[in-house]
Design a protein around this motif. Sequence first.
Motif, PDB file in Angstrom:
ATOM      1  N   UNK A   1       0.825  -1.224   0.000  1.00  0.00           N
ATOM      2  CA  UNK A   1       0.000   0.000   0.000  1.00  0.00           C
ATOM      3  C   UNK A   1       0.852   1.264   0.000  1.00  0.00           C
ATOM      4  N   UNK A   2       2.131   1.122   0.271  1.00  0.00           N
ATOM      5  CA  UNK A   2       3.019   2.284   0.360  1.00  0.00           C
ATOM      6  C   UNK A   2       3.614   2.634  -1.002  1.00  0.00           C
ATOM      7  N   UNK A   3       3.884   3.908  -1.205  1.00  0.00           N
ATOM      8  CA  UNK A   3       4.531   4.356  -2.435  1.00  0.00           C
ATOM      9  C   UNK A   3       5.976   3.879  -2.498  1.00  0.00           C
ATOM     10  N   UNK A   4       6.593   3.750  -1.331  1.00  0.00           N
ATOM     11  CA  UNK A   4       7.977   3.297  -1.262  1.00  0.00           C
ATOM     12  C   UNK A   4       8.220   2.665   0.109  1.00  0.00           C
ATOM     13  N   UNK A   5       9.292   1.888   0.173  1.00  0.00           N
ATOM     14  CA  UNK A   5       9.722   1.263   1.428  1.00  0.00           C
ATOM     15  C   UNK A   5      11.232   1.407   1.548  1.00  0.00           C
ATOM     16  N   UNK A   6      11.731   1.233   2.754  1.00  0.00           N
ATOM     17  CA  UNK A   6      13.167   1.279   3.018  1.00  0.00           C
ATOM     18  C   UNK A   6      13.651  -0.118   3.397  1.00  0.00           C
ATOM     19  N   UNK A   7      14.872  -0.438   2.994  1.00  0.00           N
ATOM     20  CA  UNK A   7      15.428  -1.737   3.355  1.00  0.00           C
ATOM     21  C   UNK A   7      16.932  -1.773   3.235  1.00  0.00           C
ATOM     22  N   UNK A   8      17.459  -2.921   3.602  1.00  0.00           N
ATOM     23  CA  UNK A   8      18.907  -3.132   3.560  1.00  0.00           C
ATOM     24  C   UNK A   8      19.421  -3.221   2.129  1.00  0.00           C
ATOM     25  N   UNK A   9      20.685  -2.886   1.997  1.00  0.00           N
ATOM     26  CA  UNK A   9      21.387  -3.002   0.716  1.00  0.00           C
ATOM     27  C   UNK A   9      22.448  -4.095   0.766  1.00  0.00           C
ATOM     28  N   UNK A  10      22.695  -4.638   1.952  1.00  0.00           N
ATOM     29  CA  UNK A  10      23.811  -5.556   2.152  1.00  0.00           C
ATOM     30  C   UNK A  10      25.007  -4.842   2.747  1.00  0.00           C
ATOM     31  N   UNK A  11      24.983  -3.517   2.709  1.00  0.00           N
ATOM     32  CA  UNK A  11      26.032  -2.667   3.273  1.00  0.00           C
ATOM     33  C   UNK A  11      25.452  -2.002   4.523  1.00  0.00           C
ATOM     34  N   UNK A  12      26.051  -2.218   5.690  1.00  0.00           N
ATOM     35  CA  UNK A  12      25.459  -1.698   6.928  1.00  0.00           C
ATOM     36  C   UNK A  12      25.420  -0.174   7.021  1.00  0.00           C
ATOM     37  N   UNK A  13      26.108   0.522   6.145  1.00  0.00           N
ATOM     38  CA  UNK A  13      26.099   1.993   6.178  1.00  0.00           C
ATOM     39  C   UNK A  13      25.144   2.614   5.160  1.00  0.00           C
ATOM     40  N   UNK A  14      24.378   1.771   4.462  1.00  0.00           N
ATOM     41  CA  UNK A  14      23.454   2.288   3.449  1.00  0.00           C
ATOM     42  C   UNK A  14      22.094   1.603   3.533  1.00  0.00           C
ATOM     43  N   UNK A  15      21.077   2.415   3.384  1.00  0.00           N
ATOM     44  CA  UNK A  15      19.693   1.949   3.285  1.00  0.00           C
ATOM     45  C   UNK A  15      19.177   2.396   1.929  1.00  0.00           C
ATOM     46  N   UNK A  16      18.258   1.613   1.369  1.00  0.00           N
ATOM     47  CA  UNK A  16      17.709   1.962   0.059  1.00  0.00           C
ATOM     48  C   UNK A  16      16.209   2.220   0.171  1.00  0.00           C
TER      49      UNK A  16
END
Length: 149
Positions: free
Chosen positions: A116-131
Motif C-alpha cells: 500500500x506504500x509508495x515506497x519502502x526502506x530496506x537493507x542493501x547488504x552494506x550496513x552503512x546504506x539503506x535503500x
Amino acid sequence: MMNLEQLKDYLTENKVVFELQEHEQPLAGAKDAIRYFDAELVAAVYVINTERGLAAMVVNAGRDSMDIESINYVLGYKVKGMADPKLVKQATGYEAKLLPLIGHNLPILFDKGMTIHDYIYGNTGDPRHTIKLRPEDVIRLNKMLAFVE
C-alpha cells in the motif's frame, strides 16, 4: 552477492527509481532502521527454511511474528523454521541481518501490507546504506512465491 556499485548499476539497468541513504553509524539490521525511518515503511528480510529450500520473507520490520500455518497454506508445503545465519551467508553471500531487498537470489514471500506504500526502506547488504524503493520494484526484481498477510 552484489556490492553497492553493482546494486546501483543493476537497479539503473532495470529502470528502478531509488534513493540510497548513507548512515554515519552502521545499522545492524532493519530494526535499527526504525530509528531513522517511519516503522511502517521499513522492510526486513528474513530467511526461512522450507521443504523446498530457502526462501526470503520481505515483511514490515515492526512485525513481532508470522503465522507459520498460514505461510504453509500459501506455499502449499511446510516451513521448517528460520534458516541458520551460517546457511544464509553460504547461500547468499550476505550476513543474515543485512540481507538486501534485492540481489540475494532467493525466492520471496512479500508482506501484502507493504504494497500500500509508495515506497519502502530496506537493507542493501552494506550496513552503512539503506535503500528507498517502490514495493512493486522489489516484487518485480525478485522471484515471487506468494504474498503473506
